[in-house]
Design a protein around this motif. Structure first.
Motif, PDB file in Angstrom:
ATOM      1  N   VAL A 107      39.487  10.159   8.732  1.00  0.00           N
ATOM      2  CA  VAL A 107      39.436  10.545  10.133  1.00  0.00           C
ATOM      3  C   VAL A 107      38.792  11.916  10.325  1.00  0.00           C
ATOM      4  N   ASP A 108      38.696  12.697   9.241  1.00  0.00           N
ATOM      5  CA  ASP A 108      38.137  14.052   9.401  1.00  0.00           C
ATOM      6  C   ASP A 108      36.637  14.111   9.118  1.00  0.00           C
ATOM      7  N   GLN A 109      35.939  13.003   9.300  1.00  0.00           N
ATOM      8  CA  GLN A 109      34.473  12.988   9.205  1.00  0.00           C
ATOM      9  C   GLN A 109      33.890  12.605  10.559  1.00  0.00           C
ATOM     10  N   PRO A 110      33.929  13.533  11.520  1.00  0.00           N
ATOM     11  CA  PRO A 110      33.501  13.203  12.881  1.00  0.00           C
ATOM     12  C   PRO A 110      32.035  12.805  12.988  1.00  0.00           C
ATOM     13  N   GLY A 111      31.227  13.188  12.011  1.00  0.00           N
ATOM     14  CA  GLY A 111      29.807  12.875  12.091  1.00  0.00           C
ATOM     15  C   GLY A 111      29.446  11.449  11.730  1.00  0.00           C
ATOM     16  N   LEU A 112      30.416  10.662  11.239  1.00  0.00           N
ATOM     17  CA  LEU A 112      30.115   9.293  10.854  1.00  0.00           C
ATOM     18  C   LEU A 112      29.599   8.497  12.051  1.00  0.00           C
ATOM     19  N   THR A 113      28.573   7.699  11.834  1.00  0.00           N
ATOM     20  CA  THR A 113      27.967   6.925  12.918  1.00  0.00           C
ATOM     21  C   THR A 113      28.047   5.427  12.618  1.00  0.00           C
ATOM     22  N   PRO A 114      28.008   4.592  13.665  1.00  0.00           N
ATOM     23  CA  PRO A 114      27.963   3.146  13.436  1.00  0.00           C
ATOM     24  C   PRO A 114      26.759   2.727  12.591  1.00  0.00           C
ATOM     25  N   THR A 115      25.656   3.440  12.729  1.00  0.00           N
ATOM     26  CA  THR A 115      24.466   3.106  11.953  1.00  0.00           C
ATOM     27  C   THR A 115      24.695   3.330  10.461  1.00  0.00           C
ATOM     28  N   ALA A 116      25.415   4.396  10.118  1.00  0.00           N
ATOM     29  CA  ALA A 116      25.735   4.643   8.709  1.00  0.00           C
ATOM     30  C   ALA A 116      26.675   3.569   8.177  1.00  0.00           C
ATOM     31  N   VAL A 117      27.665   3.189   8.976  1.00  0.00           N
ATOM     32  CA  VAL A 117      28.568   2.113   8.574  1.00  0.00           C
ATOM     33  C   VAL A 117      27.782   0.832   8.336  1.00  0.00           C
ATOM     34  N   SER A 118      26.877   0.528   9.245  1.00  0.00           N
ATOM     35  CA  SER A 118      26.055  -0.677   9.120  1.00  0.00           C
ATOM     36  C   SER A 118      25.184  -0.636   7.873  1.00  0.00           C
ATOM     37  N   ARG A 119      24.633   0.533   7.554  1.00  0.00           N
ATOM     38  CA  ARG A 119      23.797   0.652   6.355  1.00  0.00           C
ATOM     39  C   ARG A 119      24.612   0.370   5.099  1.00  0.00           C
ATOM     40  N   LEU A 120      25.815   0.917   5.046  1.00  0.00           N
ATOM     41  CA  LEU A 120      26.666   0.690   3.881  1.00  0.00           C
ATOM     42  C   LEU A 120      27.021  -0.788   3.747  1.00  0.00           C
ATOM     43  N   LEU A 121      27.389  -1.410   4.849  1.00  0.00           N
ATOM     44  CA  LEU A 121      27.723  -2.829   4.816  1.00  0.00           C
ATOM     45  C   LEU A 121      26.530  -3.674   4.379  1.00  0.00           C
ATOM     46  N   GLY A 122      25.364  -3.322   4.865  1.00  0.00           N
ATOM     47  CA  GLY A 122      24.160  -4.078   4.516  1.00  0.00           C
ATOM     48  C   GLY A 122      23.712  -3.869   3.083  1.00  0.00           C
ATOM     49  N   SER A 123      24.117  -2.749   2.488  1.00  0.00           N
ATOM     50  CA  SER A 123      23.728  -2.438   1.107  1.00  0.00           C
ATOM     51  C   SER A 123      24.712  -2.978   0.078  1.00  0.00           C
ATOM     52  N   HIS A 124      25.892  -3.367   0.539  1.00  0.00           N
ATOM     53  CA  HIS A 124      26.950  -3.763  -0.397  1.00  0.00           C
ATOM     54  C   HIS A 124      26.630  -5.075  -1.103  1.00  0.00           C
ATOM     55  N   ARG A 125      26.957  -5.112  -2.396  1.00  0.00           N
ATOM     56  CA  ARG A 125      26.750  -6.312  -3.207  1.00  0.00           C
ATOM     57  C   ARG A 125      28.089  -6.798  -3.760  1.00  0.00           C
ATOM     58  N   PRO A 126      28.258  -8.114  -3.876  1.00  0.00           N
ATOM     59  CA  PRO A 126      29.524  -8.663  -4.384  1.00  0.00           C
ATOM     60  C   PRO A 126      29.889  -8.070  -5.745  1.00  0.00           C
ATOM     61  N   GLY A 127      31.172  -7.785  -5.909  1.00  0.00           N
ATOM     62  CA  GLY A 127      31.665  -7.270  -7.180  1.00  0.00           C
ATOM     63  C   GLY A 127      31.413  -5.796  -7.414  1.00  0.00           C
ATOM     64  N   ARG A 128      30.926  -5.102  -6.382  1.00  0.00           N
ATOM     65  CA  ARG A 128      30.545  -3.705  -6.546  1.00  0.00           C
ATOM     66  C   ARG A 128      31.353  -2.793  -5.622  1.00  0.00           C
ATOM     67  N   VAL A 129      31.204  -1.492  -5.847  1.00  0.00           N
ATOM     68  CA  VAL A 129      31.704  -0.456  -4.949  1.00  0.00           C
ATOM     69  C   VAL A 129      30.488   0.222  -4.338  1.00  0.00           C
TER      70      VAL A 129
END
Length: 203
Positions: A107-129
């Motif tokens: 909660v203490d990362q006020p700069g986080l954006t929906p676009t960054a969340v979307s990028r992480l989700l789009g980059s994620h691969r099964p079985g990975r972190v």
């Protein structure tokens, strides 16, 4: 499973801290963009593509509940929040839909954006972190939050959590599983920990 073959993702927002160093009460209730920090960050995770959001409260949980509008999300309270982040981490994972991967955000990362969340989700691969990363002074990417734990790893990460380290033990033990995603063009990734960082709330 999503179209890419990955499991849907639950956003777990850790918002249990008392904000002692800031001296302004729980960080969750800090004013941000005309609302509270916890409301904005929960919406950020959802708007960025998380299937559901679990909000983990702790310090002054009843006041946070009564002062915010979080009805669209699953809100749980860690009664032992003062013992460290690991309890909130485990509680949040336990409250998430069983078949989902987990995106852990602070909660203490006020700069986080929906676009960054979307990028992480789009980059994620099964079985990975998959972790947001930001370059240090030498240009080397350093792991920060949010961090996605694949559905097959979430229980292991929860079991490894202890004290105030959250998932750090698991991540250090399995560096080969971690994919870093540079998000520095989308947000700062800076944590709001001390009074000289209160300018982060001006965004």
């Amino acid at each position: 499973m999503t179209a890419s073959g990955t499991a849907p993702t639950t956003g777990v927002l850790l918002a249990a801290g008392a904000g002692t160093r800031l001296g302004r009460g729980p960080k969750a209730l800090l004013p941000y963009r005309g609302r509270t920090l916890v409301e904005v960050l929960a919406d950020t995770l959802f708007d960025g593509g998380c299937r559901e959001v679990v909000v983990v409260l702790g310090a002054e949980a009843d006041r946070v509940r009564s002062s915010t509008e979080l009805s669209r999300y699953r809100v749980v309270a860690n009664d032992h929040w003062a013992k460290g982040m690991s309890g909130s981490f485990r509680l949040g994972i336990g409250a998430a839909e069983p078949g989902n991967s987990i995106m852990v955000a602070l909660v203490d990362q006020p700069g986080l954006t929906p676009t960054a969340v979307s990028r992480l989700l789009g980059s994620h691969r099964p079985g990975r972190v998959t972790a947001a990363a930001y370059p240090d002074g030498f240009g080397h990417l350093k792991r920060r939050h949010p961090v996605i734990f694949d559905v097959g790893l979430r229980d292991q990460a929860a079991e490894a959590a202890h004290g105030d380290t959250g998932a750090r033990s698991f991540l250090k033990a399995h560096p080969g599983l971690v994919d870093l995603v540079d998000c520095s063009d989308l947000c700062s990734g800076e944590d709001l920990d001390t009074k000289d960082q209160l300018h982060l709330l001006d965004g």
